[in-house]
Design a protein around this motif. Sequence first.
Motif, PDB file in Angstrom:
ATOM      1  N   THR A 224       0.838  -1.193   0.000  1.00  0.00           N
ATOM      2  CA  THR A 224       0.000   0.000   0.000  1.00  0.00           C
ATOM      3  C   THR A 224       0.873   1.244   0.000  1.00  0.00           C
ATOM      4  O   THR A 224       2.065   1.192   0.317  1.00  0.00           O
ATOM      5  N   TYR A 225       0.260   2.358  -0.390  1.00  0.00           N
ATOM      6  CA  TYR A 225       0.973   3.634  -0.337  1.00  0.00           C
ATOM      7  C   TYR A 225      -0.012   4.734   0.010  1.00  0.00           C
ATOM      8  O   TYR A 225      -1.210   4.625  -0.234  1.00  0.00           O
ATOM      9  N   GLU A 226       0.519   5.808   0.574  1.00  0.00           N
ATOM     10  CA  GLU A 226      -0.326   6.916   1.003  1.00  0.00           C
ATOM     11  C   GLU A 226       0.466   8.211   0.894  1.00  0.00           C
ATOM     12  O   GLU A 226       1.609   8.300   1.365  1.00  0.00           O
ATOM     13  N   LYS A 227      -0.114   9.193   0.228  1.00  0.00           N
ATOM     14  CA  LYS A 227       0.510  10.521   0.199  1.00  0.00           C
ATOM     15  C   LYS A 227       0.273  11.182   1.544  1.00  0.00           C
ATOM     16  O   LYS A 227      -0.861  11.345   1.976  1.00  0.00           O
ATOM     17  N   THR A 228       1.347  11.559   2.220  1.00  0.00           N
ATOM     18  CA  THR A 228       1.225  12.123   3.561  1.00  0.00           C
ATOM     19  C   THR A 228       1.477  13.620   3.597  1.00  0.00           C
ATOM     20  O   THR A 228       1.234  14.259   4.616  1.00  0.00           O
ATOM     21  N   SER A 229       1.968  14.176   2.472  1.00  0.00           N
ATOM     22  CA  SER A 229       2.208  15.619   2.438  1.00  0.00           C
ATOM     23  C   SER A 229       2.277  16.078   0.989  1.00  0.00           C
ATOM     24  O   SER A 229       2.752  15.347   0.112  1.00  0.00           O
ATOM     25  N   ASP A 230       1.789  17.320   0.765  1.00  0.00           N
ATOM     26  CA  ASP A 230       1.914  17.930  -0.561  1.00  0.00           C
ATOM     27  C   ASP A 230       3.115  18.864  -0.636  1.00  0.00           C
ATOM     28  O   ASP A 230       3.588  19.173  -1.728  1.00  0.00           O
ATOM     29  N   ASP A 231       3.603  19.335   0.492  1.00  0.00           N
ATOM     30  CA  ASP A 231       4.711  20.287   0.494  1.00  0.00           C
ATOM     31  C   ASP A 231       5.657  19.989   1.655  1.00  0.00           C
ATOM     32  O   ASP A 231       5.406  20.380   2.780  1.00  0.00           O
ATOM     33  N   PRO A 232       6.733  19.247   1.383  1.00  0.00           N
ATOM     34  CA  PRO A 232       7.067  18.664   0.088  1.00  0.00           C
ATOM     35  C   PRO A 232       6.224  17.413  -0.177  1.00  0.00           C
ATOM     36  O   PRO A 232       5.705  16.803   0.772  1.00  0.00           O
ATOM     37  N   LEU A 233       6.105  17.049  -1.445  1.00  0.00           N
ATOM     38  CA  LEU A 233       5.370  15.840  -1.807  1.00  0.00           C
ATOM     39  C   LEU A 233       6.046  14.648  -1.127  1.00  0.00           C
ATOM     40  O   LEU A 233       7.223  14.369  -1.347  1.00  0.00           O
ATOM     41  N   THR A 234       5.278  13.960  -0.291  1.00  0.00           N
ATOM     42  CA  THR A 234       5.814  12.852   0.501  1.00  0.00           C
ATOM     43  C   THR A 234       4.860  11.665   0.414  1.00  0.00           C
ATOM     44  O   THR A 234       3.640  11.835   0.548  1.00  0.00           O
ATOM     45  N   VAL A 235       5.414  10.488   0.188  1.00  0.00           N
ATOM     46  CA  VAL A 235       4.599   9.284   0.041  1.00  0.00           C
ATOM     47  C   VAL A 235       5.177   8.183   0.929  1.00  0.00           C
ATOM     48  O   VAL A 235       6.386   7.927   0.914  1.00  0.00           O
ATOM     49  N   LYS A 236       4.305   7.536   1.696  1.00  0.00           N
ATOM     50  CA  LYS A 236       4.710   6.417   2.541  1.00  0.00           C
ATOM     51  C   LYS A 236       4.285   5.121   1.870  1.00  0.00           C
ATOM     52  O   LYS A 236       3.137   4.963   1.470  1.00  0.00           O
ATOM     53  N   TYR A 237       5.222   4.188   1.731  1.00  0.00           N
ATOM     54  CA  TYR A 237       4.963   2.897   1.101  1.00  0.00           C
ATOM     55  C   TYR A 237       5.110   1.772   2.117  1.00  0.00           C
ATOM     56  O   TYR A 237       5.965   1.821   3.011  1.00  0.00           O
ATOM     57  N   THR A 238       4.274   0.743   1.942  1.00  0.00           N
ATOM     58  CA  THR A 238       4.370  -0.464   2.760  1.00  0.00           C
ATOM     59  C   THR A 238       4.330  -1.680   1.851  1.00  0.00           C
ATOM     60  O   THR A 238       3.482  -1.762   0.956  1.00  0.00           O
ATOM     61  N   ILE A 239       5.259  -2.611   2.052  1.00  0.00           N
ATOM     62  CA  ILE A 239       5.291  -3.865   1.300  1.00  0.00           C
ATOM     63  C   ILE A 239       4.630  -4.939   2.146  1.00  0.00           C
ATOM     64  O   ILE A 239       4.846  -5.018   3.360  1.00  0.00           O
ATOM     65  N   ASN A 240       3.821  -5.778   1.514  1.00  0.00           N
ATOM     66  CA  ASN A 240       3.152  -6.873   2.216  1.00  0.00           C
ATOM     67  C   ASN A 240       4.178  -7.693   3.008  1.00  0.00           C
ATOM     68  O   ASN A 240       5.231  -8.050   2.502  1.00  0.00           O
ATOM     69  N   GLU A 241       3.848  -7.994   4.247  1.00  0.00           N
ATOM     70  CA  GLU A 241       4.760  -8.755   5.106  1.00  0.00           C
ATOM     71  C   GLU A 241       5.093 -10.123   4.523  1.00  0.00           C
ATOM     72  O   GLU A 241       6.164 -10.672   4.762  1.00  0.00           O
ATOM     73  N   ASP A 242       4.185 -10.688   3.733  1.00  0.00           N
ATOM     74  CA  ASP A 242       4.389 -12.023   3.176  1.00  0.00           C
ATOM     75  C   ASP A 242       5.126 -12.019   1.841  1.00  0.00           C
ATOM     76  O   ASP A 242       5.422 -13.083   1.288  1.00  0.00           O
ATOM     77  N   ALA A 243       5.410 -10.837   1.306  1.00  0.00           N
ATOM     78  CA  ALA A 243       5.999 -10.743  -0.032  1.00  0.00           C
ATOM     79  C   ALA A 243       7.444 -11.236  -0.035  1.00  0.00           C
ATOM     80  O   ALA A 243       8.296 -10.712   0.694  1.00  0.00           O
ATOM     81  N   VAL A 244       7.712 -12.249  -0.860  1.00  0.00           N
ATOM     82  CA  VAL A 244       9.060 -12.813  -0.982  1.00  0.00           C
ATOM     83  C   VAL A 244       9.372 -13.083  -2.449  1.00  0.00           C
ATOM     84  O   VAL A 244       8.483 -13.263  -3.279  1.00  0.00           O
ATOM     85  N   TRP A 245      10.647 -13.094  -2.761  1.00  0.00           N
ATOM     86  CA  TRP A 245      11.100 -13.560  -4.058  1.00  0.00           C
ATOM     87  C   TRP A 245      10.893 -15.062  -4.136  1.00  0.00           C
ATOM     88  O   TRP A 245      10.767 -15.730  -3.111  1.00  0.00           O
ATOM     89  N   SER A 246      10.885 -15.600  -5.329  1.00  0.00           N
ATOM     90  CA  SER A 246      10.599 -17.032  -5.490  1.00  0.00           C
ATOM     91  C   SER A 246      11.682 -17.910  -4.885  1.00  0.00           C
ATOM     92  O   SER A 246      11.465 -19.111  -4.701  1.00  0.00           O
ATOM     93  N   ASP A 247      12.845 -17.339  -4.542  1.00  0.00           N
ATOM     94  CA  ASP A 247      13.876 -18.122  -3.849  1.00  0.00           C
ATOM     95  C   ASP A 247      13.734 -18.025  -2.335  1.00  0.00           C
ATOM     96  O   ASP A 247      14.577 -18.520  -1.579  1.00  0.00           O
ATOM     97  N   GLY A 248      12.643 -17.374  -1.868  1.00  0.00           N
ATOM     98  CA  GLY A 248      12.362 -17.277  -0.445  1.00  0.00           C
ATOM     99  C   GLY A 248      12.888 -16.037   0.234  1.00  0.00           C
ATOM    100  O   GLY A 248      12.573 -15.782   1.400  1.00  0.00           O
ATOM    101  N   THR A 249      13.691 -15.232  -0.454  1.00  0.00           N
ATOM    102  CA  THR A 249      14.239 -14.003   0.126  1.00  0.00           C
ATOM    103  C   THR A 249      13.150 -12.943   0.227  1.00  0.00           C
ATOM    104  O   THR A 249      12.379 -12.743  -0.714  1.00  0.00           O
ATOM    105  N   ALA A 250      13.094 -12.257   1.359  1.00  0.00           N
ATOM    106  CA  ALA A 250      12.066 -11.232   1.559  1.00  0.00           C
ATOM    107  C   ALA A 250      12.239 -10.088   0.564  1.00  0.00           C
ATOM    108  O   ALA A 250      13.360  -9.687   0.235  1.00  0.00           O
ATOM    109  N   ILE A 251      11.122  -9.574   0.075  1.00  0.00           N
ATOM    110  CA  ILE A 251      11.131  -8.342  -0.721  1.00  0.00           C
ATOM    111  C   ILE A 251      11.041  -7.196   0.259  1.00  0.00           C
ATOM    112  O   ILE A 251      10.048  -7.059   0.995  1.00  0.00           O
TER     113      ILE A 251
END
Length: 593
Positions: free
Chosen positions: A96-123
Amino acid sequence: MRNKRTLTLAALSIGALTLSACGSAGGTAETPASEGAAENLATTINIAISQAPTGYNDGTAATNAVYNTYVNNLTTSSWVAFNADGNLEKNEEFGTYEKTSDDPLTVKYTINEDAVWSDGTAIDFDDVLLQWAAFSGTHPSGTTDAETGEEADLFLASSTNGFGQMEMPEGEPGAKEFEVVYTEPYADWESVMSGALMPAHIAAEQAGLSAEGDGAELIEAIQADDRAALGPVAEFWNTGWNYEADLPTLPDTALLPSSGPYTLDNATNGTLTLVKNDQYWGEERAGKTDTIVFKTIVDEEAVQALQNGDVDIIEPSSPTVDTKTALEQIGETVTVDTGQSLTFSHVDLDQRPGAVFEDLKVRQAFAKCIPTADMVDKFVTPVDPEGSVLNLHEYQPAQADYETVLEGAPAAKSDGVADIEAAKALLAEAGKTEPVKVSMMFASTSQLRADQVALVKNSCDKAGFEITPQPEAEWSAKLSQPGAWDAVVFGWAGSGLVASGESIYVSGGEQNFGGYADEEVDRIWSEIVTNTDTEKVVPLKAELEQRLAETQYNVVLYANPNIAGYSSKLEGVELNPTQTGITWNAYSWTKQN
């Protein structure tokens, strides 16, 4: 945009180049055997592509092509993707992502806790920081670009759009959350992270850095701007994920971990096989068919391959009336879908100092003698009756603001009818007393492009040019080589985004292959990319189109018609007008036995 290399290249190219860059989450994606048996579904779907994929990393200037994207739609995930309406769609299974400010433009991103590469390494954060490093243009190599005089970057990215306005993301090794702050507003901020992340742990290991500690060594090197450590990382990022020409085989698949519902399995003589990713965590975008096979088949042979059952679906990069007729004649076993496309064909011109088209009047003369209207009559309207001569670069006729922008750019208006006498007069004004020799490059695999060049030669030779057709199997690799061509015909696959085309037009832009430079165009683009008010974008784009026409940046031809033919046993197929292409939702396709 992106490359539809007939291909189409990010814009991409087609036949051609096309620009672009554009996930999911939870549990495995396997269909229980009993369910599959009850539905009597096939275990394999075969997809025809017009050109063999050239690399797993489609973010470099050399690999930013549509047919890499067609594969990566299934092997990579991100926060957003383009849907069938051509709009950005959030993929909250990836994060998910959320714009938290317009000045300066700021965006907070979150990666799914379960997201991994196919070799098992966390994304996680090291993947994000490598993406920023590669696309930000902030790591000069110490060598000077002979053409621009500027210091070249270590990473040979297709574009710095968005990332060039972004401060280094803040985060820690292993973090699934991070924040992005922009130094100035960016119009397409929601799409910046649509490009696929590449596995940072692989790049680090191949560059001699440790992948332990969630990539802490790589993160430290980027944060400290350690060029000595980053040089090998960039070298691998630039070429380490490339494939051999015509895809005779794959590199070691251990170097190609997937973040999408499918993973790369093997390749033989241009045929690429994907299998379901058993580490994929998603449900909504989980693969419904066990195996997806991409088969490289030139457009002229695609219909026959579909009729023979060698493939289940085709989407020719530059369909002709013969394509449509042949598909319709197959009968009820095949479904034919047609629609509008954001891909457009054009002719680019080498206008560097000393090049054939350095002189504006010579460029204008060439534009005058190209029989664009004839091309539309021969190659477009028989497939799409609504097809027409294209007058703009940033908008196609199917888009709502096309006519509004065109009204504001009167210099761009043209009926596309060749004017030989006007071309002759312009060449005379340029002082040309001998035929102007032009080597015109095109994809050797495309009969359509060959036919277009023949039309140009037949017309422009009468005006004082001497056109030499230049068919090239590896034409896209030559695009960035100064002096390798004088003119080139190919396609850009657009995204419909506000700022994605910037690198095609600005001075020194990564996809500005003809060396065009205009301070006014640079100024206008600087206003466009920093404008988050969509109502102000249209007049700015009109101003841009007027200037591009006045300076004859290139010659736009027409919006490519879009057509797909597929087995009537195939379910879930939807056309996508953007560079994402027909496979945008192929993870959901099924085929009845």
